[in-house]
Structure formats: structure tokens, C-alpha cells
Design a protein around this motif. Structure first.
Motif, PDB file in Angstrom:
ATOM      1  N   ASP A 113      -5.233  -4.596  -2.041  1.00 12.53           N
ATOM      2  CA  ASP A 113      -5.500  -3.179  -1.366  1.00 12.53           C
ATOM      3  C   ASP A 113      -4.387  -3.307  -0.110  1.00 12.53           C
ATOM      4  OD1 ASP A 113      -7.884  -1.605   0.453  1.00 12.53           O
ATOM      5  OD2 ASP A 113      -6.594  -0.816  -0.596  1.00 12.53           O
ATOM      6  N   ILE A 114      -3.954  -2.045   0.263  1.00 12.35           N
ATOM      7  CA  ILE A 114      -3.104  -1.880   1.463  1.00 12.35           C
ATOM      8  C   ILE A 114      -3.540  -2.552   2.758  1.00 12.35           C
ATOM      9  CG2 ILE A 114      -3.758   0.160   2.191  1.00 12.35           C
ATOM     10  CD1 ILE A 114      -0.582   0.971   2.182  1.00 12.35           C
ATOM     11  N   LYS A 115      -5.010  -2.673   2.723  1.00 13.54           N
ATOM     12  CA  LYS A 115      -5.515  -3.275   4.027  1.00 13.54           C
ATOM     13  C   LYS A 115      -5.384  -4.545   4.137  1.00 13.54           C
ATOM     14  CE  LYS A 115      -9.058   0.471   3.934  1.00 13.54           C
ATOM     15  NZ  LYS A 115     -10.222   0.931   3.615  1.00 13.54           N
TER      16      LYS A 115
ATOM     17  N   GLN B 213       4.130   9.447   1.432  1.00 10.86           N
ATOM     18  CA  GLN B 213       3.176   9.083   2.334  1.00 10.86           C
ATOM     19  C   GLN B 213       2.691   7.531   2.135  1.00 10.86           C
ATOM     20  OE1 GLN B 213       2.009  10.413   5.474  1.00 10.86           O
ATOM     21  NE2 GLN B 213       1.405   8.331   5.707  1.00 10.86           N
ATOM     22  N   ARG B 214       2.362   7.372   0.826  1.00 10.69           N
ATOM     23  CA  ARG B 214       1.999   6.147   0.281  1.00 10.69           C
ATOM     24  C   ARG B 214       3.373   4.923   0.671  1.00 10.69           C
ATOM     25  NH1 ARG B 214      -1.663   2.839  -1.515  1.00 10.69           N
ATOM     26  NH2 ARG B 214      -1.467   1.751  -3.302  1.00 10.69           N
ATOM     27  N   LEU B 215       4.401   5.467   0.341  1.00 16.11           N
ATOM     28  CA  LEU B 215       5.668   4.810   0.656  1.00 16.11           C
ATOM     29  C   LEU B 215       5.750   4.454   2.289  1.00 16.11           C
ATOM     30  CD1 LEU B 215       8.397   3.205  -0.064  1.00 16.11           C
ATOM     31  CD2 LEU B 215       9.516   5.451   0.179  1.00 16.11           C
ATOM     32  N   THR B 216       5.435   5.460   3.074  1.00 15.68           N
ATOM     33  CA  THR B 216       5.835   5.434   4.382  1.00 15.68           C
ATOM     34  C   THR B 216       4.551   4.239   4.860  1.00 15.68           C
ATOM     35  OG1 THR B 216       6.333   7.500   4.724  1.00 15.68           O
ATOM     36  CG2 THR B 216       5.479   6.323   6.407  1.00 15.68           C
ATOM     37  N   ASP B 217       3.418   4.469   4.293  1.00 13.30           N
ATOM     38  CA  ASP B 217       2.246   3.284   4.783  1.00 13.30           C
ATOM     39  C   ASP B 217       2.553   1.915   4.487  1.00 13.30           C
ATOM     40  OD1 ASP B 217       0.754   5.392   5.583  1.00 13.30           O
ATOM     41  OD2 ASP B 217      -0.522   5.582   3.644  1.00 13.30           O
ATOM     42  N   VAL B 218       3.357   1.831   3.209  1.00 16.76           N
ATOM     43  CA  VAL B 218       3.612   0.236   2.638  1.00 16.76           C
ATOM     44  C   VAL B 218       4.696  -0.207   3.578  1.00 16.76           C
ATOM     45  CG1 VAL B 218       4.748  -0.921   0.908  1.00 16.76           C
ATOM     46  CG2 VAL B 218       2.937   0.662   0.361  1.00 16.76           C
ATOM     47  N   LEU B 219       5.776   0.868   4.230  1.00 21.01           N
ATOM     48  CA  LEU B 219       6.876   0.411   4.858  1.00 21.01           C
ATOM     49  C   LEU B 219       6.311  -0.136   6.209  1.00 21.01           C
ATOM     50  CD1 LEU B 219       9.916   2.873   3.726  1.00 21.01           C
ATOM     51  CD2 LEU B 219       9.289   0.594   3.108  1.00 21.01           C
ATOM     52  N   VAL B 220       5.528   0.629   6.818  1.00 22.21           N
ATOM     53  CA  VAL B 220       4.922   0.401   8.089  1.00 22.21           C
ATOM     54  C   VAL B 220       4.420  -1.049   7.995  1.00 22.21           C
ATOM     55  CG1 VAL B 220       3.161   0.953   9.853  1.00 22.21           C
ATOM     56  CG2 VAL B 220       4.638   2.543   8.694  1.00 22.21           C
ATOM     57  N   VAL B 221       3.515  -1.605   7.082  1.00 21.13           N
ATOM     58  CA  VAL B 221       2.983  -2.760   6.830  1.00 21.13           C
ATOM     59  C   VAL B 221       4.220  -3.709   6.896  1.00 21.13           C
ATOM     60  CG1 VAL B 221       1.463  -4.555   5.504  1.00 21.13           C
ATOM     61  CG2 VAL B 221       0.823  -1.944   5.888  1.00 21.13           C
ATOM     62  N   LEU B 222       5.289  -3.545   6.080  1.00 21.69           N
ATOM     63  CA  LEU B 222       6.332  -4.412   5.906  1.00 21.69           C
ATOM     64  C   LEU B 222       7.046  -4.644   7.054  1.00 21.69           C
ATOM     65  CD1 LEU B 222       7.574  -3.413   2.332  1.00 21.69           C
ATOM     66  CD2 LEU B 222       6.108  -5.202   2.911  1.00 21.69           C
TER      67      LEU B 222
ATOM     68  N   GLU C 176      -2.072  -9.374   5.630  1.00 19.46           N
ATOM     69  CA  GLU C 176      -2.589 -10.665   5.653  1.00 19.46           C
ATOM     70  C   GLU C 176      -2.091 -11.456   4.688  1.00 19.46           C
ATOM     71  OE1 GLU C 176      -6.937 -12.505   4.769  1.00 19.46           O
ATOM     72  OE2 GLU C 176      -7.005 -10.761   5.980  1.00 19.46           O
ATOM     73  N   ARG C 177      -1.932 -11.023   3.622  1.00 20.39           N
ATOM     74  CA  ARG C 177      -1.404 -11.713   2.306  1.00 20.39           C
ATOM     75  C   ARG C 177      -0.089 -12.260   2.524  1.00 20.39           C
ATOM     76  NH1 ARG C 177      -3.642 -11.701  -2.838  1.00 20.39           N
ATOM     77  NH2 ARG C 177      -2.804 -13.644  -3.943  1.00 20.39           N
ATOM     78  N   LEU C 178       0.728 -11.056   2.952  1.00 16.75           N
ATOM     79  CA  LEU C 178       2.127 -11.496   3.125  1.00 16.75           C
ATOM     80  C   LEU C 178       2.411 -12.543   4.128  1.00 16.75           C
ATOM     81  CD1 LEU C 178       3.906  -7.803   3.306  1.00 16.75           C
ATOM     82  CD2 LEU C 178       4.219  -9.678   1.819  1.00 16.75           C
TER      83      LEU C 178
ATOM     84  N   ASP D  59      -2.057   4.196  -7.109  1.00 16.53           N
ATOM     85  CA  ASP D  59      -3.590   3.932  -6.819  1.00 16.53           C
ATOM     86  C   ASP D  59      -3.673   2.484  -6.697  1.00 16.53           C
ATOM     87  OD1 ASP D  59      -2.586   3.590  -9.403  1.00 16.53           O
ATOM     88  OD2 ASP D  59      -4.709   4.247 -10.131  1.00 16.53           O
ATOM     89  N   ALA D  60      -2.650   1.414  -6.859  1.00 15.26           N
ATOM     90  CA  ALA D  60      -2.530   0.186  -6.674  1.00 15.26           C
ATOM     91  C   ALA D  60      -1.406  -0.554  -6.234  1.00 15.26           C
ATOM     92  CB  ALA D  60      -2.888  -0.333  -7.804  1.00 15.26           C
ATOM     93  N   LEU D  61      -1.423  -1.682  -5.469  1.00 20.42           N
ATOM     94  CA  LEU D  61      -0.510  -2.464  -5.028  1.00 20.42           C
ATOM     95  C   LEU D  61      -0.466  -3.837  -5.820  1.00 20.42           C
ATOM     96  CD1 LEU D  61      -0.651  -2.041  -1.235  1.00 20.42           C
ATOM     97  CD2 LEU D  61       1.236  -1.159  -2.896  1.00 20.42           C
ATOM     98  N   ARG D  62       0.596  -4.301  -6.481  1.00 23.05           N
ATOM     99  CA  ARG D  62       0.507  -5.835  -6.882  1.00 23.05           C
ATOM    100  C   ARG D  62       1.782  -6.468  -6.216  1.00 23.05           C
ATOM    101  NH1 ARG D  62       0.619  -2.322 -11.087  1.00 23.05           N
ATOM    102  NH2 ARG D  62      -1.293  -1.998 -12.327  1.00 23.05           N
ATOM    103  N   LEU D  63       1.169  -7.755  -5.620  1.00 24.52           N
ATOM    104  CA  LEU D  63       2.122  -8.492  -4.832  1.00 24.52           C
ATOM    105  C   LEU D  63       2.163  -9.880  -5.822  1.00 24.52           C
ATOM    106  CD1 LEU D  63       3.739  -9.101  -2.395  1.00 24.52           C
ATOM    107  CD2 LEU D  63       1.742 -10.323  -1.532  1.00 24.52           C
TER     108      LEU D  63
END
Length: 115
Positions: A63-65, A92-101, A69-71, A53-57
Motif C-alpha cells: 500500500d502507498i502508506k 494524482q496517483r503519480l503525484t502521491d507516489v512521487l511525493v513519497v519518493l 517505510e519499505r523503501l 489500484d496497487a503498488l508493487r515494489l
């Protein structure tokens, strides 16, 4: 004898029920090579923790959205990112994050295995 419309209806029903309408993504995963810890002189290390339910950079929750931009803001030249997953993260959550990366070509990332 069965009419043609009945056969067409049964075929339509079969194909509608047997097909899936969800979107699938394909992500390439490559194992890390035998690189030393200080392989890049100008590389900056980032840490991304992914939970269901969260991402921490770097300890800042986001948020994943806004992750892309933050990266872009943090990325200065070549950067290395360590990706940590909690045990409950869905594929699915991992795939969403990997697509952004993958949208950041100067960013190299390594997935840490959960203990």
C-alpha cells in the motif's frame, strides 16, 4: 436600488463558486542525463510498478502508506529506482507516489515511459 447586503451576498456566492478547495501538489520532473547503465558502483536497483489500484515494489504488493517505510528498509546507501506506470494511472496517483519518493534523498528514480 440594491441594498448593500444583497451585493455582499452576491460577491460571497461568486467567490465561493469560483474557488476550488482541493489540494494541489507541485512535483519537479527532470529528464535523465546520458549516464551509462553501470554508472554507480554501489547502486542497488529497485523496481516499482504503479497501477490505479496497487503498488508493487520488486514484485511485492504493498500500500502507498507503507511505501516510505519499505523503501527505508531496502535503501542501503545510494539506490536507483525504476518507476513503471500502467496506462490508466491518474496524475494524482503519480503525484502521491512521487511525493513519497522525494522524501528519500539517497534514492534516484527514473520514470519508464509506457509502451
Amino acid at each position: 436600488m440594491t441594498s448593500l447586503i444583497d451585493v455582499i451576498f452576491l460577491l460571497l456566492l461568486f467567490f465561493m463558486l469560483s474557488s476550488t478547495f482541493s489540494k494541489f501538489s507541485e512535483v519537479e520532473l527532470a529528464s535523465s542525463g546520458a549516464q551509462g547503465a553501470g554508472s554507480g558502483a554501489g547502486e542497488r536497483a529497485l523496481f516499482l510498478q504503479v497501477t490505479p489500484d496497487a503498488l508493487r515494489l520488486n514484485t511485492a504488493e504493498l500500500d502507498i502508506k507503507v511505501l516510505s517505510e519499505r523503501l527505508s528498509q531496502l535503501e542501503e546507501g545510494d539506490s536507483k529506482l525504476l518507476l513503471s506506470l500502467s496506462g490508466e494511472v491518474s496524475s494524482q496517483r503519480l503525484t502521491d507516489v512521487l511525493v513519497v519518493l522525494r522524501a528519500h534523498p539517497k534514492l534516484s528514480f527514473h520514470i519508464l515511459a509506457p509502451s
